[in-house]
Write an enzyme that holds these catalytic residues in place. Sequence first.
Site, short mmCIF file in Angstrom:
data_model
loop_
_atom_site.label_atom_id
_atom_site.label_comp_id
_atom_site.label_asym_id
_atom_site.label_seq_id
_atom_site.Cartn_x
_atom_site.Cartn_y
_atom_site.Cartn_z
N GLU A 68 -70.13 -14.52 -13.09
CA GLU A 68 -68.67 -14.62 -12.97
C GLU A 68 -68.21 -13.52 -12.00
O GLU A 68 -68.72 -12.40 -12.00
CB GLU A 68 -67.99 -14.50 -14.34
CG GLU A 68 -66.54 -14.95 -14.26
CD GLU A 68 -65.89 -15.23 -15.61
OE1 GLU A 68 -66.51 -14.96 -16.66
OE2 GLU A 68 -64.74 -15.71 -15.61
N ASP A 80 -70.88 -9.22 -20.42
CA ASP A 80 -69.56 -9.32 -21.04
C ASP A 80 -69.59 -8.98 -22.54
O ASP A 80 -68.57 -8.56 -23.11
CB ASP A 80 -69.01 -10.74 -20.90
CG ASP A 80 -68.42 -11.01 -19.53
OD1 ASP A 80 -67.86 -10.09 -18.92
OD2 ASP A 80 -68.51 -12.15 -19.06
N ASP A 113 -65.96 -11.40 -11.51
CA ASP A 113 -65.54 -10.02 -11.79
C ASP A 113 -66.75 -9.09 -11.78
O ASP A 113 -66.60 -7.87 -11.72
CB ASP A 113 -64.76 -9.91 -13.11
CG ASP A 113 -65.39 -10.63 -14.28
OD1 ASP A 113 -66.11 -11.61 -14.06
OD2 ASP A 113 -65.15 -10.22 -15.42
N HIS A 155 -71.48 -15.64 -21.92
CA HIS A 155 -70.73 -16.84 -22.19
C HIS A 155 -70.85 -17.87 -21.07
O HIS A 155 -70.13 -18.88 -21.09
CB HIS A 155 -69.25 -16.48 -22.43
CG HIS A 155 -68.53 -15.97 -21.20
ND1 HIS A 155 -67.37 -16.55 -20.74
CD2 HIS A 155 -68.82 -14.98 -20.33
CE1 HIS A 155 -66.96 -15.91 -19.66
NE2 HIS A 155 -67.81 -14.97 -19.39
N TYR A 195 -61.03 -9.56 -27.30
CA TYR A 195 -62.03 -10.03 -26.35
C TYR A 195 -62.92 -11.09 -27.00
O TYR A 195 -63.19 -12.15 -26.43
CB TYR A 195 -62.87 -8.85 -25.86
CG TYR A 195 -63.68 -9.16 -24.63
CD1 TYR A 195 -63.17 -8.92 -23.37
CD2 TYR A 195 -64.95 -9.71 -24.74
CE1 TYR A 195 -63.91 -9.23 -22.24
CE2 TYR A 195 -65.69 -10.01 -23.63
CZ TYR A 195 -65.17 -9.77 -22.37
OH TYR A 195 -65.90 -10.07 -21.26
N HIS A 252 -67.22 -4.48 -19.39
CA HIS A 252 -65.79 -4.18 -19.49
C HIS A 252 -65.57 -3.14 -20.57
O HIS A 252 -66.14 -3.24 -21.67
CB HIS A 252 -64.97 -5.42 -19.89
CG HIS A 252 -65.03 -6.56 -18.92
ND1 HIS A 252 -64.37 -6.55 -17.71
CD2 HIS A 252 -65.65 -7.76 -19.00
CE1 HIS A 252 -64.58 -7.70 -17.09
NE2 HIS A 252 -65.36 -8.45 -17.84
N HIS A 267 -57.46 -14.47 -15.87
CA HIS A 267 -57.58 -15.93 -15.99
C HIS A 267 -56.98 -16.48 -17.31
O HIS A 267 -57.61 -17.19 -18.09
CB HIS A 267 -58.99 -16.45 -15.71
CG HIS A 267 -60.12 -15.99 -16.59
ND1 HIS A 267 -60.04 -15.89 -17.96
CD2 HIS A 267 -61.40 -15.67 -16.28
CE1 HIS A 267 -61.20 -15.52 -18.44
NE2 HIS A 267 -62.03 -15.36 -17.45
N HIS A 294 -74.78 -11.46 -14.70
CA HIS A 294 -73.80 -12.54 -14.92
C HIS A 294 -73.09 -12.84 -13.61
O HIS A 294 -72.73 -11.93 -12.87
CB HIS A 294 -72.81 -12.03 -15.99
CG HIS A 294 -71.69 -12.94 -16.32
ND1 HIS A 294 -71.78 -14.32 -16.27
CD2 HIS A 294 -70.42 -12.68 -16.75
CE1 HIS A 294 -70.62 -14.85 -16.64
NE2 HIS A 294 -69.78 -13.87 -16.93
#
Length: 397
Positions: A81, A165, A83, A146, A192, A225, A25, A79
């Site tokens: 999001e 994250d 991914d 985030h 990151y 990640h 993104h 989370h």
Amino acid sequence: MYKPLEVAKDIYSVGCRDWDIRDFHGYSTYEGTTYNAFLVLGEKNVLVDTVKKDFADEMLSNISRIIDPTDIDIVISNHTEMDHSGGIPRVMHVIGKDKPVYCSKMGKKNLESHFNQEFNFQVVGTGDELSTGDRTFSFLETKMLHWPDSMFTYLKDEAILFSSDAFGQHFAGDMFFDDEIGDEIMPHARKYYANILLHFSSKVQALIQDVTKMGLKIDMICPDHGIIWRKDPAKIIQAYDKWSRQEPSKKAVVIFDSMWNSTTKMARAITSGIEAEQVNVRLMNTRKWHRSDIMTEVLEAGAMLVGSPTLNNNIFPVIADVMTYIKGLRPQNKMAAAFGSYGWSGEAVKILNKEFEAMKLDIIDEGIKVQYVPDNDDIQRCFDLGVKVGQEIKKRC
Ligand code: FEO
């Protein structure tokens, strides 16, 4: 048969490596990324987070090398999001939609919005615990780190933090732990932070202070990640402490674009002036550097200088892209100055100064405009601006 990595006794990393992704993104991921998910075996088998939708079957295949996926009893979603949550519908389809999904209040709302499906949501907040008989999981909401739904899950007896994250890096490789890769991972972690978390630095500071006050013992950090911090989890926490303070270092970044090389000449002269003061400087042409790499250099810089030609009474479009991106991430405690060449109207420097004002940067010079092509005097003015910036950095940083 290949068995997924056991990160601690009966705790497996079952996520996937996305070797091919190069744009996450709008963030350049030259070394791909990973979508980490963790399977914690015990009286109840718990899956912490999932993976991007396209990798859901690969993750289930990883799990099937350890247990039958239908034996997963509980899913924790730290989370929303996609991914990390994209695999949830597929997982629930396989393991049974009646199995509980633990998440924050906002996590429930967001999962409903994303997937338009009803799962057996169990909403948890900071301090709530989940006992699975032989293990205790506790939850810590990390709102806006985030996303509003973000939370950490902490495995109490093992002192393992599943940090979503936070503390992650976009990196896919053949090393899985901090002690295997060493300091090579830090540029990835820094990038990151600069591109995902900088905007939320005050919350990072508050979180670090809260966790310190709580005296939370952390033996291992498993982010969603990149590599797992098992040898020295304090190292990445200390790095986050430093980055979130936004203390500038003795370094400048000169960001520019050019149409006919005039702004390039100005940028080079400014850079030489900064170097003449023995201050580190990065010269970054926005046509050559990805915005997320520029942002990474801005993170610790004491000054950013931005050069743009004037095009159609405006700043150059590629500079506008980079400025919008940097502005959104809210870097603080930096000096700034603008420069650029123009043909007849010359609005770019004024527009850039307005952007600096909006970003609450310290404009240390009104900036330099040069009509068409810089002559020797103009080049000297640019060099002098570089010297001024270098001297200020040495004074303040
Ligand atoms: Fe890795 Fe906010 O998702």
